[in-house]
Write a protein that holds these residues in place. Structure first.
Motif, mmCIF file in Angstrom:
data_model
loop_
_atom_site.group_PDB
_atom_site.id
_atom_site.type_symbol
_atom_site.label_atom_id
_atom_site.label_comp_id
_atom_site.label_asym_id
_atom_site.label_seq_id
_atom_site.Cartn_x
_atom_site.Cartn_y
_atom_site.Cartn_z
ATOM 1 N N SER A 169 0.818 -1.216 0.000
ATOM 2 C CA SER A 169 0.000 0.000 0.000
ATOM 3 C C SER A 169 0.846 1.259 0.000
ATOM 4 O O SER A 169 0.395 2.325 -0.438
ATOM 5 C CB SER A 169 -0.934 -0.012 1.216
ATOM 6 O OG SER A 169 -0.179 0.026 2.416
ATOM 7 N N LYS A 170 2.087 1.184 0.476
ATOM 8 C CA LYS A 170 2.956 2.353 0.494
ATOM 9 C C LYS A 170 3.567 2.644 -0.876
ATOM 10 O O LYS A 170 4.034 3.758 -1.128
ATOM 11 C CB LYS A 170 4.067 2.150 1.521
ATOM 12 C CG LYS A 170 3.560 2.164 2.961
ATOM 13 C CD LYS A 170 4.702 1.978 3.934
ATOM 14 C CE LYS A 170 4.197 1.987 5.374
ATOM 15 N NZ LYS A 170 5.309 1.804 6.342
ATOM 16 N N GLN A 171 3.645 1.671 -1.791
ATOM 17 C CA GLN A 171 4.216 1.888 -3.122
ATOM 18 C C GLN A 171 3.221 2.645 -4.006
ATOM 19 O O GLN A 171 2.018 2.422 -3.929
ATOM 20 C CB GLN A 171 4.577 0.552 -3.778
ATOM 21 C CG GLN A 171 5.701 -0.182 -3.053
ATOM 22 C CD GLN A 171 6.028 -1.500 -3.726
ATOM 23 O OE1 GLN A 171 5.325 -1.910 -4.648
ATOM 24 N NE2 GLN A 171 7.097 -2.143 -3.263
ATOM 25 N N LYS A 172 3.752 3.612 -4.928
ATOM 26 C CA LYS A 172 2.910 4.372 -5.850
ATOM 27 C C LYS A 172 2.506 3.502 -7.022
ATOM 28 O O LYS A 172 3.339 2.806 -7.600
ATOM 29 C CB LYS A 172 3.659 5.590 -6.375
ATOM 30 C CG LYS A 172 3.964 6.600 -5.284
ATOM 31 C CD LYS A 172 4.664 7.812 -5.866
ATOM 32 C CE LYS A 172 4.949 8.851 -4.780
ATOM 33 N NZ LYS A 172 5.625 10.044 -5.342
ATOM 34 N N PRO A 173 1.256 3.584 -7.439
ATOM 35 C CA PRO A 173 0.812 2.749 -8.571
ATOM 36 C C PRO A 173 1.397 3.255 -9.900
ATOM 37 O O PRO A 173 1.521 4.456 -10.119
ATOM 38 C CB PRO A 173 -0.707 2.902 -8.537
ATOM 39 C CG PRO A 173 -0.952 4.194 -7.837
ATOM 40 C CD PRO A 173 0.155 4.374 -6.854
ATOM 41 N N CYS A 174 1.778 2.419 -10.819
ATOM 42 C CA CYS A 174 2.355 2.757 -12.137
ATOM 43 C C CYS A 174 1.237 2.917 -13.163
ATOM 44 O O CYS A 174 0.374 2.044 -13.271
ATOM 45 C CB CYS A 174 3.327 1.661 -12.598
ATOM 46 S SG CYS A 174 4.735 1.468 -11.481
ATOM 47 N N ARG A 175 1.251 4.076 -13.928
ATOM 48 C CA ARG A 175 0.234 4.334 -14.951
ATOM 49 C C ARG A 175 0.782 3.935 -16.328
ATOM 50 O O ARG A 175 1.777 4.471 -16.785
ATOM 51 C CB ARG A 175 -0.155 5.809 -14.994
ATOM 52 C CG ARG A 175 -0.830 6.275 -13.722
ATOM 53 C CD ARG A 175 -1.240 7.728 -13.848
ATOM 54 N NE ARG A 175 -1.902 8.180 -12.630
ATOM 55 C CZ ARG A 175 -2.372 9.420 -12.469
ATOM 56 N NH1 ARG A 175 -2.257 10.305 -13.457
ATOM 57 N NH2 ARG A 175 -2.955 9.751 -11.337
ATOM 58 N N ALA A 176 0.126 3.102 -17.057
ATOM 59 C CA ALA A 176 0.555 2.639 -18.399
ATOM 60 C C ALA A 176 -0.324 3.295 -19.468
ATOM 61 O O ALA A 176 -1.546 3.315 -19.352
ATOM 62 C CB ALA A 176 0.455 1.125 -18.497
ATOM 63 N N VAL A 177 0.316 3.899 -20.512
ATOM 64 C CA VAL A 177 -0.409 4.539 -21.628
ATOM 65 C C VAL A 177 -0.425 3.585 -22.810
ATOM 66 O O VAL A 177 0.627 3.174 -23.309
ATOM 67 C CB VAL A 177 0.254 5.872 -22.050
ATOM 68 C CG1 VAL A 177 -0.500 6.487 -23.217
ATOM 69 C CG2 VAL A 177 0.299 6.808 -20.869
#
Length: 590
Positions: A570-578
């Protein structure tokens, strides 16, 4: 005619002179030869004080000194004589008892029963089996003879002769007979006063055949001496029962019955002796007895503390030092100790051992040996927890018992008898409340004091449906001599005491005791046999605790690891994929 009167007067004077000088008498002399012959009768070899010691009981209205003044001097000249006194003898300062009593009731038209009863009860001067010579008047002999016999029966006196007194020392006695009665056979015996050769018939051994004389024996359960059946004490068994059967019923023709000791007066009692100033009539059984402490085996132990802390503080320090050394070697020599030594010791792995460096293999061998010794010690600890004899610490002596917090329950505690154990006894009200609430299960939590034989039977018994383990302290709580006491006026007390000595000397008592001890040995072997093949849940309780604790620790570690992983994600930032569509690219290029 005158010549005959002169001859008779001379003969009378000569006879009187002989009496005064205490010389041997002819058959015509009335009382002194009879008294002297009775004193000289050979006594039974088992009666104490073989030599005659005379006690004279007289009254203020006695006429013996006037009618027969030579009787008392005759006794005093040949035997030690004492006179009974009406003053009460102080306790523990008793005079020596006599085995021949001259009871002077002359001067009484009616036999002085109350006066003599007070003398016999408060200040006796005789043994219970002493010979009595009772001097009474002719009228008393004729009218009160049954009263005299009844008095002697009430006081357990069997050896007596009632002598009707001649009116003076010169009266012919060929028509006077002495009398005695056998209270067991109801035989009435008369012997002429001048028949000196047959006076021993008056003092025959009347106790050889008791003719079904009936007594009641007060007892209570005390193995192996008294074994009470469930349906009452009438058919009681044990050593005391065997003794009365072999000696009393078969030898002496005695009738007896056992009954539970209560307030009712009994003729004999076992281990319930009371102190008396006279006629103690107590038979010691030549062996020590008493009361033993019966306690429950405390099975409520703290297994968890022993399982989670199996080693001492010194061993824990050694383990901590070993762990620090392993961590130091891994950080200092990472090329040699490339694997975690702690994990490798417990869970294995680490590649092929013989291809590792020599120092690594030496360290691994040392850790394996340490693990072996510690694991074996831990397994031994578990086995010791499963063993009652090693694990359950219980008091075995009264000193150890006093240091514990055990309490005692008794029906009727006696402070003088218990001594310093009395503060540990529950009060009767609390005992009654717990008995109503718990019943027999009361003894799962409290100790009690009972006869040693019964205590061992209960401790070794495995026949009760609701049985629970109990044990007996090695040291007796109350130590005393085993004894059997007869009533104060029991006529058979001396005879039973003599036969008990013969019963023990011939080995019959020990033989019966060995037979009863085999019962305890059989129960002990049976208990040991069953304890080898039967397991209870409590015996494996430590194993169940160890398994459950392992499951709990595993569950806690698992839950903790899951929670930690989720918190870490939960502490890690989510990665956004385009995602670009394929057909959009040519359009954009163009």
């Amino acid at each position: 005619m005158l010549q005959k009167k002169v001859i008779f007067a001379v003969f009378s004077c000569f006879q009187f002179s002989l009496c005064a000088l205490q010389l041997p008498f002819s058959h015509e002399c009335n009382l002194s030869p009879t008294i002297d012959a009775i004193v000289q009768i050979q006594r039974h070899r088992y009666i104490p004080n073989f030599d005659a010691e005379v006690c004279i009981i007289t009254t203020a209205v006695s006429t013996l000194g006037h009618t027969h003044p030579n009787v008392v001097p005759l006794l005093s000249s040949k035997n030690p004589v004492s006179f009974a006194t009406h003053n009460h003898i102080k306790r523990m300062l008793l005079r020596k008892y006599a085995n021949l009593v001259l009871l002077d009731a002359t001067g009484w038209e009616q036999f002085p029963v109350k006066l003599l009863m007070k003398q016999f009860n408060e200040n006796p001067c005789h043994f219970i089996d002493a010979r009595f010579i009772v001097l009474v008047t002719r009228s008393c002999f004729v009218n009160d003879r049954p009263t005299i016999v009844k008095l002697f029966v009430q006081h357990g006196i069997v050896n007596y002769a009632i002598v009707p007194m001649p009116s003076n020392s010169t009266e012919p006695v060929h028509n006077i007979s002495l009398y005695t009665e056998n209270q067991f056979s109801r035989a009435k015996i008369y012997v002429p006063m001048n028949d000196l050769d047959h006076l021993q018939r008056l003092y025959a051994n009347k106790l050889l055949n008791l003719h079904r004389y009936h007594i009641r024996i007060g007892v209570f359960s005390d193995f192996p001496y008294i074994i009470l059946p469930k349906h009452g004490a009438y058919h009681a068994g044990g050593l005391i029962s065997h003794f009365f059967n072999d000696v009393g019923r078969k030898k002496l023709n005695l009738s007896y019955v056992f009954q539970i000791i209560d307030d009712e007066e009994v003729e004999a009692s076992f281990n319930a002796a009371s102190f008396r100033e006279h006629f103690q009539h107590e038979i010691d059984l030549r062996e020590m007895g008493g009361m033993c402490m019966l306690c429950p085996v405390d099975t409520g132990r703290d297994f968890l503390t022993h399982l989670l802390k199996p080693f001492s503080y010194g061993i824990w320090i050694v383990l901590g030092a070993v762990y620090l050394v392993c961590q130091f070697l891994q950080h200092r020599y990472p090329a040699i100790f490339c694997y975690d030594l702690t994990l490798l010791t417990f869970f294995g792995g680490g590649g092929v051992e013989y291809r590792q460096a020599f120092a690594f293999r030496i360290a691994l061998l040392i850790l394996a040996m340490l693990l072996f010794f510690l694991s074996e010690a831990y397994n031994t600890k578990i086995i010791s927890l499963m063993s009652l004899s090693k694990f359950y610490e219980r008091p075995e002596t009264m000193f150890e018992f006093r240091a514990t917090d055990f309490r005692i329950v008794l029906e009727s505690p006696r402070p003088l008898l218990l001594g310093d154990l009395y503060p540990k006894v529950l009060n009767p009200r609390e005992t009654a409340r717990l008995r109503r609430k718990l019943g027999i299960r009361l003894y799962r939590h409290y100790c009690t004091i009972i006869a040693c034989g019964d205590a061992w039977l209960i401790a070794l018994s495995e026949f009760e449906a609701d049985s629970f383990p109990m044990y007996v302290l090695r040291e007796k709580a109350i130590e005393a001599t085993q004894s059997m006491q007869f009533a104060k006026n029991s006529p058979i007390a001396g005879t039973m005491k003599r036969y008990f000595g013969l019963y023990c000397d011939t080995g019959l008592w020990q033989r019966q005791k060995d037979r009863h001890n085999l019962i305890l040995e059989g129960l002990s072997l049976m208990r040991e046999t069953f304890s080898e093949v039967i397991f209870y849940y409590e015996d494996l309780q430590c194993v169940w605790i160890l398994v459950v604790v392992g499951w709990l620790i595993s569950m806690i570690v698992f839950v903790g690891e899951v929670v930690w992983c989720r918190m870490h994600k939960s502490k890690q930032k989510p990665c956004r994929a385009v995602v670009l569509c394929g057909d959009a690219l040519p359009h954009k290029v163009s």
